[in-house]
Write an enzyme that holds these catalytic residues in place. Sequence first.
Site, PDB file in Angstrom:
ATOM      1  N   ASP A   1       0.812  -1.217   0.000  1.00 16.15           N
ATOM      2  CA  ASP A   1       0.000   0.000   0.000  1.00 16.15           C
ATOM      3  C   ASP A   1       0.841   1.260   0.000  1.00 16.15           C
ATOM      4  O   ASP A   1       0.396   2.325  -0.443  1.00 16.15           O
ATOM      5  CB  ASP A   1      -0.926  -0.015   1.227  1.00 16.15           C
TER       6      ASP A   1
ATOM      7  N   LEU B   1      -6.737   6.790   2.967  1.00 15.04           N
ATOM      8  CA  LEU B   1      -6.821   7.811   1.921  1.00 15.04           C
ATOM      9  C   LEU B   1      -5.626   7.818   0.980  1.00 15.04           C
ATOM     10  O   LEU B   1      -5.576   8.601   0.030  1.00 15.04           O
ATOM     11  CB  LEU B   1      -6.950   9.204   2.563  1.00 15.04           C
ATOM     12  N   ARG B   2      -4.629   6.951   1.249  1.00 11.48           N
ATOM     13  CA  ARG B   2      -3.419   6.976   0.426  1.00 11.48           C
ATOM     14  C   ARG B   2      -3.724   6.697  -1.046  1.00 11.48           C
ATOM     15  O   ARG B   2      -3.137   7.297  -1.944  1.00 11.48           O
ATOM     16  CB  ARG B   2      -2.393   5.982   0.976  1.00 11.48           C
ATOM     17  N   GLY B   3      -4.667   5.807  -1.288  1.00 15.58           N
ATOM     18  CA  GLY B   3      -5.019   5.475  -2.664  1.00 15.58           C
ATOM     19  C   GLY B   3      -5.571   6.662  -3.424  1.00 15.58           C
ATOM     20  O   GLY B   3      -5.192   6.909  -4.576  1.00 15.58           O
TER      21      GLY B   3
ATOM     22  N   THR C   1      -2.811   9.239  -4.137  1.00 17.65           N
ATOM     23  CA  THR C   1      -1.954   8.799  -5.231  1.00 17.65           C
ATOM     24  C   THR C   1      -2.674   8.932  -6.569  1.00 17.65           C
ATOM     25  O   THR C   1      -2.084   9.386  -7.558  1.00 17.65           O
ATOM     26  CB  THR C   1      -1.511   7.342  -5.030  1.00 17.65           C
TER      27      THR C   1
END
Length: 337
Positions: free
Chosen positions: A193, A274-276, A279
Amino acid sequence: MSARYPFSAIAGQDELKLALLLTAVDPLIGGLLAFGDRGTGKSTAVRALAALLPEIRANTCAYHCDPDSPSAQCAECRKTTAHKTRKLPIPVVDLPLGATEDRVLGALNLEHALSHGEKRFEPGLLAQANRGYLYVDEVNLLEDHIVDLLLDVAASGENVVEREGLSVRHPARIVLVGSGNPEEGELRPQLLDRFGLSVEVRTPTEVATWVEIVKRRDAFERDPPGFTALWAKEEEATRRRIAKARKALDAVEVPDAILERAAALCINLKTDGLRGQLTLMRAARALAAYEGARRVTEDHLKRMAAPSLRHRLRRNPLDETGSSTRISRAVAEVLGA
């Protein structure tokens, strides 16, 4: 120095090439994971991109600090404003599987300590890769704690070493690129991830593509300078396009409607955190800048959805569908065909 295979001449790996280009436009995307078959040009593509990029202006310190960015300089460079500078190619540093933590982070120079009676820091691979690329082949076989360490440094842009009476802090702004064959093992989901983009690198299935790849490689090996000259015009065009995209990146608009669509897509896919979405937004914005667009559109989201999200999906034991297919299905539901 041996000739590098031209980036523009790489055939059959469009997703990998685009992802690498976008990390050059915006390093904050967070690195790249390239999983797939052996012998498909993963390491060739990384080195070819680095050779394509313009040289960097650097201080003469061990970390080749950026003279124009005081906040990203080592302690010695921050002490003076009269820097001696030089031009350097973008660093591309290989991290071998057997590398120790000391080799990666840096450690006390024992020889100097014993012969001179004073402590001196011996910079590691992270120092060498500052402002460039750190390439890890077979990253899935690397010890998890080393991968975790690399990802921490890649996210912070700084390496901090506190050991053996040493206290060293130096810039380590790297683009981490990991490659591997999933048949030999996978990374833990927590580590997956934290890579920005993930691409699938497959052996081409079309005869025409195979023939073209073999012809180009053979031509390069028989006459590297001549083959490189044939692609010089395209290489220069790509180099200029990257430079133009970097300058335009901050001005590219990301409308609220696009952010809402990206959020809906992530919710549909049940990605954690929220990283997705961050990105996906950054990758779509970098793509828009690279293509000369002034704002991010749904088309940019659609094209960046798979590389931004495929490695962040939870496994569903009742659904044997691959990540790419699940994302294509979600894109069709949320954004339309």
